[in-house]
Design a protein around this motif. Structure first.
Motif, mmCIF file in Angstrom:
data_model
loop_
_atom_site.group_PDB
_atom_site.id
_atom_site.type_symbol
_atom_site.label_atom_id
_atom_site.label_comp_id
_atom_site.label_asym_id
_atom_site.label_seq_id
_atom_site.Cartn_x
_atom_site.Cartn_y
_atom_site.Cartn_z
ATOM 1 N N ASP A 76 37.270 45.709 32.941
ATOM 2 C CA ASP A 76 36.451 44.937 33.878
ATOM 3 C C ASP A 76 36.957 43.482 33.943
ATOM 4 O OD1 ASP A 76 33.775 44.660 35.383
ATOM 5 O OD2 ASP A 76 33.732 43.033 33.890
ATOM 6 N N ILE A 77 37.069 42.962 35.144
ATOM 7 C CA ILE A 77 37.675 41.636 35.336
ATOM 8 C C ILE A 77 36.866 40.527 34.650
ATOM 9 C CG2 ILE A 77 38.244 39.907 37.109
ATOM 10 C CD1 ILE A 77 39.057 42.301 38.892
ATOM 11 N N ARG A 117 43.318 46.399 45.399
ATOM 12 C CA ARG A 117 42.823 47.629 44.768
ATOM 13 C C ARG A 117 42.239 47.334 43.382
ATOM 14 N NH1 ARG A 117 47.526 51.019 44.413
ATOM 15 N NH2 ARG A 117 47.820 50.191 42.330
ATOM 16 N N ASN A 118 42.957 46.521 42.614
ATOM 17 C CA ASN A 118 42.531 46.282 41.227
ATOM 18 C C ASN A 118 41.314 45.373 41.133
ATOM 19 O OD1 ASN A 118 44.419 48.005 40.117
ATOM 20 N ND2 ASN A 118 46.016 46.441 40.171
ATOM 21 N N LYS A 119 41.081 44.578 42.177
ATOM 22 C CA LYS A 119 39.864 43.758 42.191
ATOM 23 C C LYS A 119 38.638 44.659 42.259
ATOM 24 C CE LYS A 119 41.131 39.143 43.641
ATOM 25 N NZ LYS A 119 41.481 38.269 44.764
ATOM 26 N N GLU A 120 38.798 45.841 42.850
ATOM 27 C CA GLU A 120 37.687 46.807 42.956
ATOM 28 C C GLU A 120 37.517 47.597 41.663
ATOM 29 O OE1 GLU A 120 35.989 47.644 46.065
ATOM 30 O OE2 GLU A 120 36.856 45.701 46.640
ATOM 31 N N GLN A 121 38.644 48.074 41.117
ATOM 32 C CA GLN A 121 38.553 49.048 40.009
ATOM 33 C C GLN A 121 38.715 48.441 38.619
ATOM 34 O OE1 GLN A 121 41.746 51.783 40.963
ATOM 35 N NE2 GLN A 121 43.290 50.506 40.006
ATOM 36 N N GLY A 122 39.095 47.161 38.518
ATOM 37 C CA GLY A 122 39.415 46.552 37.218
ATOM 38 C C GLY A 122 40.903 46.638 36.974
#
Ligand SMILES: NC(=O)c1ccc[n+]([C@@H]2O[C@H](COP(=O)([O-])OP(=O)(O)OC[C@H]3O[C@@H](n4cnc5c(N)ncnc54)[C@H](O)[C@@H]3O)[C@@H](O)[C@H]2O)c1
Length: 347
Positions: A4-5, A317-322
């Motif tokens: 998680d970011i 994409r990674n901002k959504e999924q971590g």
């Protein structure tokens, strides 16, 4: 696994502030590492946090930045990072380069006595986000031989040029001047994978796909042979030589924890509107983008990408999924967390 970011942001800031680093400096390092992992340049993401922490603990990187200026005028400045964290020094240098460009059309900042700054796009994009073109170069410890040489003498010095496009993401070239970055070789080793042919050679200059042979005694190969070698040498001139700092064999590896590194950077910002109108610039960029994107595709190719476009797609994409993280990296980070007596990173 995915992280998680907000969780990793907090975790990384806690690690760094635990070492008495001010919150604003910890945050600059964290955001630069996060940006690398979001763009899936994992070789320069949180994988590097344990070595940064170790170098700070050994006082090879200052835990509180000291940055001084000299030879400053409306266009130019030299910054001395006094071995402060590379991200903190580079961030300040790029801000200064942008301010000077705003004032004078162009801003050039040479930096000495800094440290590893991560991905160069992090800083060039600071300019592109303000209607400016940013050029960022750093030197690193030598990893490549000269053409015809059999000894590490020149870094795979990273270079980034970022240009705003207006409606879409900026175009950003962000590359090592080796066929690949050393971090990607380290990352392949972490994953237990072979590397593609052409990434590097062993200690005798023989081509190898074993990352261990490149890391231990071997060399990275320059991108494009002698041309890449030439670019890497000129990057050394613009960074280490021009700042009055260290270059080539003067710079030890960041994994040698017995010595300070003394890395040099070069930041150049061009304020577009002081050369041509922003309207004309963005119109021309739109045209350039469409020439490239709509050009005839090679057989078997599905898509044509602009410089940096693939990384922007990954970031979205990674901002959504971590952020994706390898188990080995995760475990290494948690060994560090245990030693620092802080709560572990959770997947
Ligand atoms: N701080 C340091 O000491 C240091 C040293 C070396 C590298 N680095 C960093 O390592 C990172 C990785 O460097 P690299 O050379 O391995 O990057 P790379 O080879 O993955 O990409 C290089 C460039 O090519 C572009 N690209 C890739 N595929 C493309 C395609 N199909 N179409 C169009 N463009 C494409 C990318 O957008 C990027 O701008 C960079 O962020 C660099 O700044 C840092």
């Amino acid at each position: 696994m995915y992280i998680d970011i907000d969780h990793i942001r907090q975790f990384s800031n806690t690690c760094l502030t635990q070492l008495d680093m001010p919150e604003n400096e910890a945050s600059i390092i964290t955001e630069a590492l996060l940006e690398a992992d979001l763009r899936e340049i994992h070789s320069h993401g949180f994988l590097r946090l344990p070595i940064y922490v170790e170098r700070i603990q050994k006082e090879l990187i200052r835990n509180q930045a000291k940055i001084t200026e000299s030879n400053e005028n409306d266009v130019l400045a030299v910054l001395d990072g006094h071995y402060s964290a590379g991200q903190v020094v580079a961030y300040q240098a790029m801000q200064k380069s942008i301010e000077k460009a705003e004032q004078s059309g162009i801003g050039v900042v040479a930096v000495k006595n800094s440290n590893h700054f991560g991905i160069s796009a992090y800083y060039s994009l600071m300019a592109a986000q303000q209607d400016k073109i940013g050029i960022v170069i750093s030197n690193v410890s030598p990893l490549m031989p000269a053409v015809g040489g059999a000894e590490k003498v020149i870094g795979n010095n990273p270079l980034s040029i970022a240009a705003p496009t207006g409606e879409t993401d900026p175009m950003v070239l962000d590359m090592a001047l080796s066929n690949t970055s050393f971090g990607k070789v380290l990352f392949a080793k972490e994953k237990g994978q072979e590397v593609p042919e052409g990434w590097g050679v062993d200690e005798k200059g023989r081509s190898t796909t074993d990352p261990d042979q490149i890391i231990n005694g071997g060399f990275l190969s320059p991108v494009g042979g002698p041309k890449g070698f030439g670019l890497a040498v000129m990057a050394e001139v613009l960074t280490g030589v021009l700042s009055g700092g260290h270059f080539s064999k003067m710079i030890p590896s960041m994994y040698d924890v017995s010595q300070k590194q003394s890395i040099s950077h070069f930041m150049l910002t061009i304020d577009i509107k002081q050369l041509i109108s922003l309207e004309l610039y963005y119109e021309s960029m739109k045209q350039l983008v469409s020439y490239i994107k709509e050009s005839k595709k090679a057989e078997g190719a599905n898509q044509i990408y602009l410089p940096g476009e693939i990384e922007f797609l990954k970031e979205k994409r990674n901002k959504e999924q971590g952020i994706p993280m390898e188990e080995k990296t995760f475990n290494k980070i948690n060994e560090m967390a245990k030693a620092l007596k802080i709560s572990p990173l959770e997947a």
